[in-house]
Scaffold this motif. Structure first.
Motif, PDB file in Angstrom:
ATOM      1  N   GLU A   1      -4.283   5.853   2.821  1.00 42.87           N
ATOM      2  CA  GLU A   1      -5.305   5.509   2.233  1.00 42.87           C
ATOM      3  C   GLU A   1      -6.245   6.591   1.977  1.00 42.87           C
ATOM      4  O   GLU A   1      -7.341   6.604   3.076  1.00 42.87           O
ATOM      5  CB  GLU A   1      -5.987   4.336   2.603  1.00 42.87           C
ATOM      6  CG  GLU A   1      -7.316   3.807   1.811  1.00 42.87           C
ATOM      7  CD  GLU A   1      -7.089   3.626   0.335  1.00 42.87           C
ATOM      8  OE1 GLU A   1      -7.950   3.943  -0.441  1.00 42.87           O
ATOM      9  OE2 GLU A   1      -5.990   3.248  -0.029  1.00 42.87           O
TER      10      GLU A   1
ATOM     11  N   THR B   1      -3.361  -8.749   5.223  1.00 44.95           N
ATOM     12  CA  THR B   1      -4.625  -8.606   6.004  1.00 44.95           C
ATOM     13  C   THR B   1      -4.483  -7.210   6.175  1.00 44.95           C
ATOM     14  O   THR B   1      -3.559  -6.241   6.461  1.00 44.95           O
ATOM     15  CB  THR B   1      -4.551  -9.042   7.269  1.00 44.95           C
ATOM     16  OG1 THR B   1      -4.623 -10.406   7.294  1.00 44.95           O
ATOM     17  CG2 THR B   1      -5.915  -8.679   7.987  1.00 44.95           C
ATOM     18  N   VAL B   2      -5.509  -6.295   5.841  1.00 48.09           N
ATOM     19  CA  VAL B   2      -5.739  -4.878   5.816  1.00 48.09           C
ATOM     20  C   VAL B   2      -6.894  -4.407   6.769  1.00 48.09           C
ATOM     21  O   VAL B   2      -8.070  -5.081   6.689  1.00 48.09           O
ATOM     22  CB  VAL B   2      -5.805  -4.320   4.573  1.00 48.09           C
ATOM     23  CG1 VAL B   2      -6.203  -2.841   4.552  1.00 48.09           C
ATOM     24  CG2 VAL B   2      -4.955  -4.685   3.412  1.00 48.09           C
ATOM     25  N   GLN B   3      -6.633  -3.550   7.707  1.00 47.40           N
ATOM     26  CA  GLN B   3      -7.459  -3.072   8.607  1.00 47.40           C
ATOM     27  C   GLN B   3      -7.516  -1.625   8.416  1.00 47.40           C
ATOM     28  O   GLN B   3      -6.809  -0.754   8.396  1.00 47.40           O
ATOM     29  CB  GLN B   3      -7.429  -3.275  10.086  1.00 47.40           C
ATOM     30  CG  GLN B   3      -8.362  -2.710  11.126  1.00 47.40           C
ATOM     31  CD  GLN B   3      -7.703  -2.846  12.325  1.00 47.40           C
ATOM     32  OE1 GLN B   3      -6.623  -3.347  12.546  1.00 47.40           O
ATOM     33  NE2 GLN B   3      -8.496  -2.369  13.314  1.00 47.40           N
ATOM     34  N   ARG B   4      -8.844  -0.792   7.717  1.00 48.42           N
ATOM     35  CA  ARG B   4      -8.868   0.482   7.571  1.00 48.42           C
ATOM     36  C   ARG B   4      -9.562   1.340   8.552  1.00 48.42           C
ATOM     37  O   ARG B   4     -10.815   0.674   9.425  1.00 48.42           O
ATOM     38  CB  ARG B   4      -9.664   0.557   6.170  1.00 48.42           C
ATOM     39  CG  ARG B   4      -8.943   0.082   5.056  1.00 48.42           C
ATOM     40  CD  ARG B   4      -9.801   0.197   3.803  1.00 48.42           C
ATOM     41  NE  ARG B   4      -9.100  -0.380   2.455  1.00 48.42           N
ATOM     42  CZ  ARG B   4      -9.349  -1.438   2.023  1.00 48.42           C
ATOM     43  NH1 ARG B   4      -9.734  -2.264   2.736  1.00 48.42           N
ATOM     44  NH2 ARG B   4      -8.388  -1.652   1.047  1.00 48.42           N
TER      45      ARG B   4
ATOM     46  N   ALA C   1       1.756   0.522   8.808  1.00 47.23           N
ATOM     47  CA  ALA C   1       0.767   1.450   8.438  1.00 47.23           C
ATOM     48  C   ALA C   1       0.922   2.109   6.873  1.00 47.23           C
ATOM     49  O   ALA C   1       2.067   2.383   6.621  1.00 47.23           O
ATOM     50  CB  ALA C   1       0.802   2.748   9.408  1.00 47.23           C
TER      51      ALA C   1
ATOM     52  N   THR D   1      -6.394   5.586   7.162  1.00 44.21           N
ATOM     53  CA  THR D   1      -4.988   4.818   7.327  1.00 44.21           C
ATOM     54  C   THR D   1      -5.403   3.261   7.299  1.00 44.21           C
ATOM     55  O   THR D   1      -6.345   2.703   7.590  1.00 44.21           O
ATOM     56  CB  THR D   1      -4.649   5.142   8.853  1.00 44.21           C
ATOM     57  OG1 THR D   1      -3.907   6.463   8.805  1.00 44.21           O
ATOM     58  CG2 THR D   1      -3.239   4.319   9.050  1.00 44.21           C
ATOM     59  N   GLU D   2      -4.458   2.497   6.518  1.00 42.05           N
ATOM     60  CA  GLU D   2      -4.623   1.111   6.587  1.00 42.05           C
ATOM     61  C   GLU D   2      -3.528   0.621   7.547  1.00 42.05           C
ATOM     62  O   GLU D   2      -2.278   1.035   7.368  1.00 42.05           O
ATOM     63  CB  GLU D   2      -4.303   0.559   4.947  1.00 42.05           C
ATOM     64  CG  GLU D   2      -5.328   1.105   4.259  1.00 42.05           C
ATOM     65  CD  GLU D   2      -5.181   0.484   2.674  1.00 42.05           C
ATOM     66  OE1 GLU D   2      -5.890   0.254   1.969  1.00 42.05           O
ATOM     67  OE2 GLU D   2      -3.928   0.170   2.536  1.00 42.05           O
TER      68      GLU D   2
ATOM     69  N   ARG E   1      -1.442  -2.684   7.913  1.00 42.80           N
ATOM     70  CA  ARG E   1      -1.505  -3.860   6.937  1.00 42.80           C
ATOM     71  C   ARG E   1      -0.610  -4.890   7.639  1.00 42.80           C
ATOM     72  O   ARG E   1       0.377  -4.565   8.712  1.00 42.80           O
ATOM     73  CB  ARG E   1      -0.866  -3.717   5.783  1.00 42.80           C
ATOM     74  CG  ARG E   1      -1.655  -3.001   4.845  1.00 42.80           C
ATOM     75  CD  ARG E   1      -1.385  -2.345   3.644  1.00 42.80           C
ATOM     76  NE  ARG E   1      -2.132  -2.103   2.607  1.00 42.80           N
ATOM     77  CZ  ARG E   1      -2.233  -2.633   1.367  1.00 42.80           C
ATOM     78  NH1 ARG E   1      -1.668  -3.724   1.205  1.00 42.80           N
ATOM     79  NH2 ARG E   1      -3.301  -2.229   0.612  1.00 42.80           N
TER      80      ARG E   1
ATOM     81  N   GLY F   1       0.898  -1.180   0.118  1.00 41.22           N
ATOM     82  CA  GLY F   1       0.104   0.106  -0.051  1.00 41.22           C
ATOM     83  C   GLY F   1       0.798   1.398  -0.001  1.00 41.22           C
ATOM     84  O   GLY F   1       2.135   1.388  -0.443  1.00 41.22           O
TER      85      GLY F   1
END
Length: 356
Positions: free
Chosen positions: A175, A192-195, A172, A179-180, A182, A151
């Motif tokens: 986005e 794995t991505v947490q937004r 981090a 922030t993503e 990852r 990213g």
């Protein structure tokens, strides 16, 4: 010079005698101003220190990016003709072990090095596109790419830009306005991505801090495992940066000098760590939950570009002078390092704060 009259000689002798007696009785006059910092040798005689030359035996320039201890480093060696980049482990006696060798065309130096146990992870940039790589420090096996799916990778010159914990590599990424967070297993696999909304950066896992581009800095700590948010007291005229344990507040005092204060994120235990021509010099706050690292400029700083390197120890509220003339100051994983000398001939010195 004409000789003093007998009476004058007697009065002068009497004054000297009285002054000497007063000094013996009351002690020497106290010096004004703050106490001078101790040297590393005086304050921490058992601390482990080391040094790395700027050039290796073959003439290659060397820049450490991580110290495993005070005398073992991992960094980039750029060949004399600038055609090759190598990632090397440099041992205590100058031994060299190559982890990776690449042509320097369209490549940036290896960066964001971090380790956990025998696992080394770093960022490798090819044609302005970052990738994550890893190697096992126990073996001479070749390095391997973990992922190119990073990213909009954010690097803040912090030891937490890329973290390794529990067999998971985390970072981090930007986005849009958010922030993503990852992650990928150290063995490889899907990312794995947490937004989340806002501008965040990683701290000591599982914590993240916001305000990475805010003029006032951090206002919230977030536990990424539980979702818990901890609000941080901020001041309108101060820049705040936080770790899970401590916050650093930089402001101007009444005289216009810089003041660096420390407190816990809830605002407790607040104290002044440094004041005057001082400033922060690394991207991490109160490393090892004990040491605040800062620099102080002096009369020669404008000419040399260097500064005094100081460490404030929270255990006894003392300040230690690490170097009177430091440049290129860095910290990761418990080890502080800096350069001394000039651009043509310099040495990188290291101090393992874990051994204090």
């Amino acid at each position: 010079m004409p000789e003093r009259p007998p009476l004058m000689r007697t009065l002068v002798a009497l004054a000297v005698t009285l002054a000497a007696g007063a000094a013996l009785l009351f002690g020497a006059p106290a010096r004004s101003g703050p106490p001078q910092p101790l040297s590393v040798g005086a304050a921490w005689p058992g601390a482990e220190r080391g040094s790395v030359p700027s050039h290796l035996a073959d003439g290659s320039t060397y820049a450490p990016g991580l110290f495993l201890d005070a005398r073992t480093s991992i960094g980039t060696a750029r060949s004399a003709d600038n055609k090759t980049l190598r990632l090397l482990v440099i041992g205590p006696e100058g031994s060299e072990r190559q982890l990776r060798r690449v042509p320097s065309t369209d490549r940036g130096p290896f960066s964001a090095l971090t380790s956990s146990g025998d696992t080394l992870v770093w960022v490798e940039t090819v044609k302005s596109k970052p990738q994550l790589w890893t190697a096992d420090l126990r073996s001479d096996g070749s390095a391997r790419m973990l992922t190119a799916d990073v990213g909009g990778l954010r690097l803040y010159d912090s030891q937490f830009d890329v973290t390794v914990a529990g067999g998971i590599v985390r970072w981090a990424a930007a986005e849009g306005d958010g922030t993503e967070f990852r992650s990928v297993a150290v063995t490889g696999g899907p990312v794995t991505v947490q937004r989340v909304a806002g501008n965040w950066g990683l701290s000591a896992w599982p914590w993240a801090v916001d305000g990475q581009t805010s003029a006032t800095g951090t206002s919230t700590l977030r536990n990424l495992s539980t979702g818990q948010d901890v609000a941080v007291p901020t001041a309108r005229r101060a820049v705040t940066a936080c770790s899970p344990a401590w916050c650093e507040l930089v402001s101007l005092n009444e005289e216009g000098d810089t003041r660096i204060e420390l407190s816990h994120p809830d605002g407790s235990a607040r104290r002044v760590a440094a004041e005057g021509p001082v400033g922060t010099v690394i991207g991490d706050v109160v490393v090892l939950d004990r040491f605040a690292v800062f620099g102080r400029t002096g009369p020669q700083s404008e000419l040399s570009g260097n500064q005094e390197l100081l460490v404030y120890d929270l255990t006894d509220r003392s300040t230690v002078l690490v170097s009177p003339d430091a440049a290129d100051i860095s910290y990761r994983g418990g080890v502080l390092w800096w350069s001394t000398g000039d651009r043509n001939s310099y040495v990188r010195n290291s101090l393992d704060l874990r051994t204090v």
